[in-house]
Design an enzyme around this catalytic site. Sequence first.
Site, PDB file in Angstrom:
ATOM      1  CG  ASP A  14      -2.057   1.001   1.080  1.00  0.00           C
ATOM      2  OD1 ASP A  14      -1.795   2.130   0.595  1.00  0.00           O
ATOM      3  OD2 ASP A  14      -3.201   0.679   1.442  1.00  0.00           O
ATOM      4  CB  ALA A  60     -11.130  -4.830  -4.924  1.00  0.00           C
ATOM      5  NE  ARG A  61     -16.449  -1.041  -7.292  1.00  0.00           N
ATOM      6  CZ  ARG A  61     -16.990  -1.284  -6.104  1.00  0.00           C
ATOM      7  NH1 ARG A  61     -16.751  -2.454  -5.513  1.00  0.00           N
ATOM      8  NH2 ARG A  61     -17.760  -0.401  -5.505  1.00  0.00           N
ATOM      9  CG  ASP A  98     -17.514 -10.978  -5.216  1.00  0.00           C
ATOM     10  OD1 ASP A  98     -18.464 -11.780  -5.378  1.00  0.00           O
ATOM     11  OD2 ASP A  98     -17.668  -9.851  -4.714  1.00  0.00           O
ATOM     12  CD  GLU A 139     -19.209  -6.726 -11.293  1.00  0.00           C
ATOM     13  OE1 GLU A 139     -19.999  -5.930 -10.739  1.00  0.00           O
ATOM     14  OE2 GLU A 139     -18.126  -7.040 -10.791  1.00  0.00           O
ATOM     15  CG  HIS A 184     -19.665  -6.930  -7.228  1.00  0.00           C
ATOM     16  ND1 HIS A 184     -19.343  -5.885  -8.058  1.00  0.00           N
ATOM     17  CD2 HIS A 184     -19.233  -6.543  -5.986  1.00  0.00           C
ATOM     18  CE1 HIS A 184     -18.766  -4.913  -7.380  1.00  0.00           C
ATOM     19  NE2 HIS A 184     -18.688  -5.293  -6.113  1.00  0.00           N
ATOM     20  CB  ILE A 185     -22.597 -11.748  -3.621  1.00  0.00           C
ATOM     21  CG1 ILE A 185     -21.749 -13.022  -3.710  1.00  0.00           C
ATOM     22  CG2 ILE A 185     -23.580 -11.658  -4.782  1.00  0.00           C
ATOM     23  CD1 ILE A 185     -22.514 -14.297  -3.448  1.00  0.00           C
ATOM     24  CB  ALA A 186     -17.282 -10.073  -1.484  1.00  0.00           C
TER      25      ALA A 186
END
Length: 355
Positions: free
Chosen positions: A189, A249-250, A274, A279, A298-300
Amino acid sequence: MNGSTAPINRKRLVFFERFFHPVAEQILGDQEDIELIKLRYGDDEDENWRELSRSCAYQIGARTELVEPWFADGALIARAPRLLAICSIGAGYDVIDVDACTAAGVAVCSQSGTNCEPVAEHAIGMMLNLSKKIGISNRALLRGGAADRMDLRGNDIVGKTVGIVGIGAIGSRTAQFCRAFDMTVLAYDPYLTREQIAARGAEKVELGELLARADFVTAHCPRTEETLGMFDEAAFAQMKPTAYFLNTARGRIHDEGALLDALRRGVIAGAGIDVFDHEPPPPDHPLLQLDNVIATPHIAGMTAETFYNMSVKTAEQWIELLHGKVPPRLVNPEVWPRYSARFEEIVGFRPQPLG
């Protein structure tokens, strides 16, 4: 649409369809100085534009459900001259053109940190699923191909190394869960110091070292110009052939073609995905055909508990924002001087100073 013919309210908050949980509408509806305007994507577009142009606040919908022309881009901002603030419905804010908002004096807020629990749990679940070959075993059973259990033996995650890319709220919680399995936790990071990352339970490393050392590489960074395509052919080539890649994330943070090629050629062992470029992905998406891929739509971050908590936090942030306070999840703090001047002009009083 509510059909209201009331004069312009200086604290009109517009949103499409629904919040994640109706508690947000209940909380905001109890505020006498906030007029909540519910729109629908299927309603007359001109009428929706009229409502938006009269509003000072826009709660934007989730990417999966959001449709054109309601993305928060420069064109939308130009047609909403009273707009003071836009909030995303989740931790991500890639449906909002932050630069365009900042230039126009529009504050941008996210719900970062309000869904860290389920996303971190989802990442751990994918690690366990891939390492224990749960998905592969399930497919083998359904095909009648599980006669030899030795072919389906997995690995422990205890004592392995995880590399977390982006150690914000979700990444930090993931690190905490990983330490429960006695994993070595690395983090990349560039916006945090070594001491800050250590306080979040990880060792700060550069991306190349993280890719080379990690048994699991998990992405928890926002999608920005900086992170688009971060995980490409070169990145996967640096990973161990026994390593797994996860992205909760994305989409487009990883290159789908590069990931597919890496999986097919055995450059890495598997992936937990995910998020996708488009989507939901079509059922014939090539990544979905691979046994060593665990995929979810995309349900995390989508749990009953989080929908409630996120909606409460969303409503509370709007109340603070529209009452002139500095919101807790402000994405573009550099906007505050111009935003403050516009807020005073539109609402009638000066908001709190930043910091």
